[in-house]
Design an enzyme around this catalytic site. Structure first.
Site, short mmCIF file in Angstrom:
data_model
loop_
_atom_site.label_atom_id
_atom_site.label_comp_id
_atom_site.label_asym_id
_atom_site.label_seq_id
_atom_site.Cartn_x
_atom_site.Cartn_y
_atom_site.Cartn_z
N GLN A 150 -13.27 -18.80 -10.76
CA GLN A 150 -12.15 -18.49 -11.66
C GLN A 150 -11.60 -17.08 -11.46
O GLN A 150 -10.52 -16.77 -11.93
CB GLN A 150 -12.59 -18.65 -13.12
CG GLN A 150 -12.79 -20.09 -13.48
CD GLN A 150 -13.61 -20.23 -14.74
OE1 GLN A 150 -13.09 -20.23 -15.83
NE2 GLN A 150 -14.91 -20.36 -14.60
N GLY A 164 18.29 -19.58 -4.66
CA GLY A 164 18.69 -18.96 -5.92
C GLY A 164 20.18 -18.94 -6.14
O GLY A 164 20.67 -18.31 -7.07
N ASP A 192 16.02 -21.25 -10.07
CA ASP A 192 16.76 -20.00 -9.80
C ASP A 192 16.62 -18.95 -10.90
O ASP A 192 16.93 -17.79 -10.67
CB ASP A 192 18.27 -20.30 -9.64
CG ASP A 192 18.53 -21.38 -8.61
OD1 ASP A 192 17.69 -21.54 -7.71
OD2 ASP A 192 19.57 -22.06 -8.70
N ASN A 199 -9.55 -10.61 -23.11
CA ASN A 199 -10.19 -10.29 -24.39
C ASN A 199 -10.09 -8.81 -24.75
O ASN A 199 -10.88 -8.31 -25.54
CB ASN A 199 -11.67 -10.70 -24.35
CG ASN A 199 -12.44 -9.93 -23.28
OD1 ASN A 199 -11.84 -9.36 -22.37
ND2 ASN A 199 -13.75 -9.91 -23.37
N ILE A 202 -10.25 -11.51 -16.44
CA ILE A 202 -9.87 -12.92 -16.49
C ILE A 202 -10.02 -13.47 -17.91
O ILE A 202 -9.42 -14.47 -18.25
CB ILE A 202 -10.70 -13.78 -15.51
CG1 ILE A 202 -12.17 -13.83 -15.90
CG2 ILE A 202 -10.54 -13.28 -14.09
CD1 ILE A 202 -12.97 -14.86 -15.12
N SER A 203 -10.81 -12.79 -18.76
CA SER A 203 -11.11 -13.33 -20.09
C SER A 203 -9.97 -13.12 -21.09
O SER A 203 -9.94 -13.76 -22.13
CB SER A 203 -12.38 -12.70 -20.65
OG SER A 203 -13.39 -12.72 -19.69
#
Length: 780
Positions: free
Chosen positions: A662, A209, A166, A531, A528-529
């Site tokens: 990925q 909740g 919750d 960086n 996704i990296s």
């Protein structure tokens, strides 16, 4: 704490006994917490006992309290629920029950309890601790224990971890299980959306909740719901008319579905419950829409924990053991909680008190205060939701026009950011253009004006709907400047990875040559990296970690079946080892090789020997992760050959390169939400900057702070000028020079049974819950 103390901690648990129990409703991630507490406890030399069936097992004793070893908690990190069982226990609420519990703990010499549960379970633990002395006296009187036993075990220490889907516990940004519950809700909403669109239906979704609207609020934000009911903010009287008007309006503008999200504790201004069936009947009677109700129920508690929950639980579990070791009889019972991306310790009763204050504020109809007491992350979500829900196409046009583009590789959440930025821009009165195919598209003039409804339904789409390219602007500067002039563009919002940041830097550095580049620019880091300098989290990295984690879970299952097999898995991320490290923690990998943590042949040899030792135990499988550019010579193939030949006769080896899966399918709830918020905040910042630099009918921006990267840093949203970030960047390896997640590597190594130097361990500070810590300055 001084460095020396931490080295001592290596065996500071010697002679201590820690009991772990899960209590109350189960939550995904509890197993990861049990695993971390057990392993950290054993690591520091303590005895660890697993207490089965929650407080019930504590009261009944006997077979319910069992000693644990390193292998007891192997291969459980990916399981939902709790392997040691949980129960709501009546007996523990009585003094007799607690007396029996105290006696059972003393049988094993346990005076440290780690309780994983909701506010009820933690309050119970605190009462137990306060009564401990008198319970021992009573046991001595009854002749059940000796006087010396009572003196040896005079104090009970408690550390709490909040496990509840919750997210209703004040003082922590996220409780264990909340993120996974949001995953379940979004999976259902995505599935329902397709059928609703086919039939032009309205769906009323009821989410769990109890008296807290967090799950409903965040899932409404992440799904772009049309209407939301939460207990903290009951609708004004006459809401029925407003709601039906709103639903009719979205239909007339071409939408084929409506989604209404209702929290199970939803009430109106007078405290009367609002039920999903009432809302359904209302829509059917007033609008005649085909309407269905879906009550999500216990689906939300089920399934595998998300990466966030696994890492959160592991970090909190380790921190809980540290808190138990450092506690003295005078320190208050504490809860280990999360603030931003830092773990902190809070006094348990302060948190429980604020949690009760919320309920009291709601009972007394002080709703604004209730939202504030829920904490800054809740308040911020609510503000953004209201902003987006009440946004309309502005009647007055501003003189400004701006362009939005995606640069770099596709990342989940880009579309959510584009959608919220477009709508915020339009509601501010600006002319908004979208650019296809990044800077290259800008050079070729692939620019088109975008309307409110052109971005409908973009929230849950993965990848990049605008199309994205890695091309940097330098080779095309003339053409880009030409198009900025043609379309009279005053600001650029660039959503993308390292190329987006580098591209904007190139444009800023060319301002001296081209006046047209003296415009406002903002970068939303999406890769996704993870960086990009200037932020702790990039958009899309949460989805990528979850995608890699799901693959590794399957690979581990294959290895478990085959026996004595080691898998070497290669992750993406360029030179940045974030994906490999975080996925490694989430799947319980044996090692993760990354560029930032240099390794040599001795380390590889140690890893192979460690694996050989491991194969002699009952866990006959191994998983090693390797970031794609972690070492120019020790490639995936090299590691495969090394492990294969060194492990000959002991284990065999296979490799797997995860590759582009990925980039993820549908974005995770975190990325949808993060994208939505970054889009709004970036666009509001751009609008403000445009007004600041508007002089004599034109925009002229050449100050360093007119081109920034927006990001989450520790606990706040910060705008960092790209020119200042330049010195923090390693351009050769395309990443920031300083990375906060490197201290997570200690956790990875310790949980995989390696000796680590505790000198590098950063333990959480004890903070207090005050109105100030709950206020929102710039939080998310």
């Amino acid at each position: 704490m001084a460095t020396v103390d931490l080295e001592k901690l290596r065996m500071s648990g010697a002679g201590k006994a820690i009991g772990v129990l899960t209590s109350g409703g189960d939550a995904q991630g509890m197993n990861a917490a049990v695993r971390a507490v057990t392993r950290m406890g054993i690591y520091v030399g303590a005895k660890v006992f697993l207490i089965y069936e929650g407080y019930e097992g504590l009261v009944e004793g006997g077979e319910n309290i069992k000693p644990a070893n390193w292998l007891s908690v192997s291969n459980i990190i990916q399981l939902g629920g709790t392997i040691i069982g949980s129960a709501r226990c009546k007996a523990f609420t009585t003094r007799e029950g607690r007396l029996a519990a105290a006696y059972n703990l003393l049988q094993h010499g346990i005076t440290n309890l780690c309780v994983i549960g909701g506010d009820g379970s933690l309050t119970g633990a605190n009462i137990f601790r306060n009564e401990w002395g008198s319970l021992l006296e009573e046991l001595v009187k009854e002749g059940k224990i000796s006087e010396s036993t009572a003196q040896n075990y005079a104090h009970l220490t408690i550390a709490g971890l909040v496990g509840s889907i919750d997210n209703d516990f004040c003082g922590t940004d996220m409780t264990i299980g909340t993120d996974s519950a949001l995953h379940r809700i979004m999976e259902v909403i995505d599935a329902i959306t397709t059928t609703a669109q086919s039939h032009q239906r309205t769906f009323v979704l009821e989410v769990m909740g109890r008296h807290c609207g967090y799950l409903a609020l965040v899932s409404a934000l992440a799904s772009g719901a049309d209407w939301l009911f939460i207990p903290e903010a009951p609708p004004e009287d006459g809401w029925e008319n407003f709601m039906c008007e709103r639903l009719g309006e979205t239909r007339s503008r071409g939408s084929r579905l409506n989604i209404i999200i209702i929290a199970e504790g939803a009430i109106d201004r007078h405290g009367k419950p609002i039920s999903s069936s009432y809302v359904k009947d209302l829509v059917v009677q007033r609008l005649g829409f085909d309407t269905r109700v879906t009550v999500l129920g216990h689906v939300q508690r089920g399934g595998t924990p998300s990466a966030f929950d696994r890492i959160l639980s592991s970090k909190m579990g380790m921190e809980a053991v540290m808190a138990l070791l450092e506690a003295t009889p005078d320190t208050p019972a504490c809860v280990v909680s999360l603030s931003g991306n830092q773990s902190v310790r809070l006094p348990l009763m302060e948190c429980v008190q604020v949690t009760k204050d919320v309920q009291k504020a709601m009972d007394e109809e002080r709703f604004d205060e209730a939202i504030q007491l829920r904490g800054r992350s809740f308040e911020n979500n609510w503000k953004i939701y209201k902003l987006l829900a009440h946004q309309k196409v502005s009647k007055e046009k501003s003189n400004f026009s701006l362009a939005i583009l995606n640069v770099g590789a596709p990342a989940a959440g880009m579309n959510a950011a584009v959608r919220s930025a477009v709508r915020t821009g339009i509601s501010e009165g600006h002319t908004v253009y979208i650019v296809h195919d990044g800077f290259e598209g800008l050079a070729k003039g692939q620019v088109q004006e975008v309307g409110w409804h052109d971005v409908a339904g973009w929230l849950g789409r993965g990848g990049s709907m605008l199309g994205t390219k890695r091309t940097l602007p330098k080779p095309h500067l003339e053409a880009i400047v030409e198009n900025l002039r043609t379309y009279n563009i005053h600001a650029l919002l660039v959503i993308g990875g390292f190329e987006a940041y580098e591209g904007v830097l190139q444009l800023v550095e060319a301002r001296g040559r081209y006046e047209e580049l003296c415009i406002v620019m903002c970068v939303i880091p999406a890769t996704i990296s993870n960086n990009v300098p200037g932020t702790d989290f990039s958009l899309g990295s949460d989805t990528a970690v979850n995608a890699a984690m799901e693959s590794c879970d399957r690979i581990k299952q294959s290895a478990s079946g085959t026996k004595r097999r080691v898998f070497i898995v290669e992750t993406m991320g360029g030179y940045c080892g974030y994906l490999a490290t975080v996925t490694g923690i989430a799947v319980g990998a044996d090692a993760a090789y990354v560029f930032e943590d240099p390794f040599n042949i001795h380390d590889l040899k140690a890893n192979v020997e460690h694996m050989t030792e491991k194969m002699k135990t009952d866990i006959q499988r191994g998983l090693v992760l390797r970031n794609e550019k972690c070492h120019e010579h020790y490639t995936t193939e090299f590691l495969y050959n090394l492990y294969s030949s060194e492990g000959r006769g002991v284990f065999d080896c296979r490799t797997n390169v995860l590759g582009h899966l990925q980039q993820g399918g549908a974005p995770t709830p975190f990325d949808r939400n993060y994208g939505t918020k970054l889009g709004v905040k970036a666009m509001l910042w751009v609008s403000e900057k445009l007004r600041d630099v508007y002089r004599k009918g034109r925009v002229f921006a050449n100050a360093p702070d007119s081109a920034c990267v927006i990001g989450l840093r520790k606990k706040v949203v910060a705008f960092s000028p790209v020119t200042e970030l330049k010195k923090e960047t390693d351009f050769e390896h395309r990443m920031p020079r300083e990375q906060w997640w490197l201290n997570l590597r200690l956790m990875l190594k310790m949980l995989a049974h390696y000796r680590i130097s505790m000198a590098d361990y950063v333990s959480g500070e004890l903070e207090h819950v005050t109105r100030r810590t709950l206020s929102i300055d710039k939080g998310f």
